[in-house]
Design an enzyme around this catalytic site. Sequence first.
Site, PDB file in Angstrom:
ATOM      1  N   CYS A  31       0.911  -1.173  -0.017  1.00  0.00           N
ATOM      2  CA  CYS A  31       0.123   0.091   0.161  1.00  0.00           C
ATOM      3  C   CYS A  31       1.061   1.294   0.114  1.00  0.00           C
ATOM      4  O   CYS A  31       1.660   1.803   1.171  1.00  0.00           O
ATOM      5  CB  CYS A  31      -0.854  -0.069   1.252  1.00  0.00           C
ATOM      6  SG  CYS A  31      -1.773   1.594   1.616  1.00  0.00           S
ATOM      7  N   CYS A  34      -0.068   3.953   2.643  1.00  0.00           N
ATOM      8  CA  CYS A  34       0.402   3.216   3.951  1.00  0.00           C
ATOM      9  C   CYS A  34       1.918   3.765   3.966  1.00  0.00           C
ATOM     10  O   CYS A  34       2.333   4.278   5.337  1.00  0.00           O
ATOM     11  CB  CYS A  34       0.296   1.935   4.085  1.00  0.00           C
ATOM     12  SG  CYS A  34      -1.363   1.369   3.946  1.00  0.00           S
TER      13      CYS A  34
END
Length: 107
Positions: A31, A34
Site C-alpha cells: 500500500c 500506507c
Amino acid sequence: MPSVVTDATFSVEVLQEKDKYVLVDFWAEWCGPCRMLAPVLENVAKAYESRVKVMKLDTDANPVTSQEYKIMSIPCCVLFKDGQEVAKLIGFKPEAQFKAELEKLLV
C-alpha cells in the site's frame, strides 16, 4: 517508533491498555499511501509519547483483527481508549492535519 501488534497480541497490547490511548495503524506492505503515512506516524509516536501508544498491524498477516474492526480500506488508523474504539482516521493525511484531527479526539 510504532510497535508491531498482531492478531495474537492485539488483546494484550491494545484492548487491555489502561494508561494511554492506543492508535493502531492498519496497513500493508503493498500500500503506497500506507508507506507515505509511516513517517507521519513515527513523528506522532514521538510527539504524543506520554499520551498515545502507536502500533502497526499488517492487515495481510493479521486478517482476524482487520475483519473484526471492519477495515475496508487502508491506511486506516483506529484510536482506542480503555479497550474501546474511539475513532477511525482513514487514508493518508499530511502530518499537521493528522495531528490536528488526533488532538480533537484526545480528551
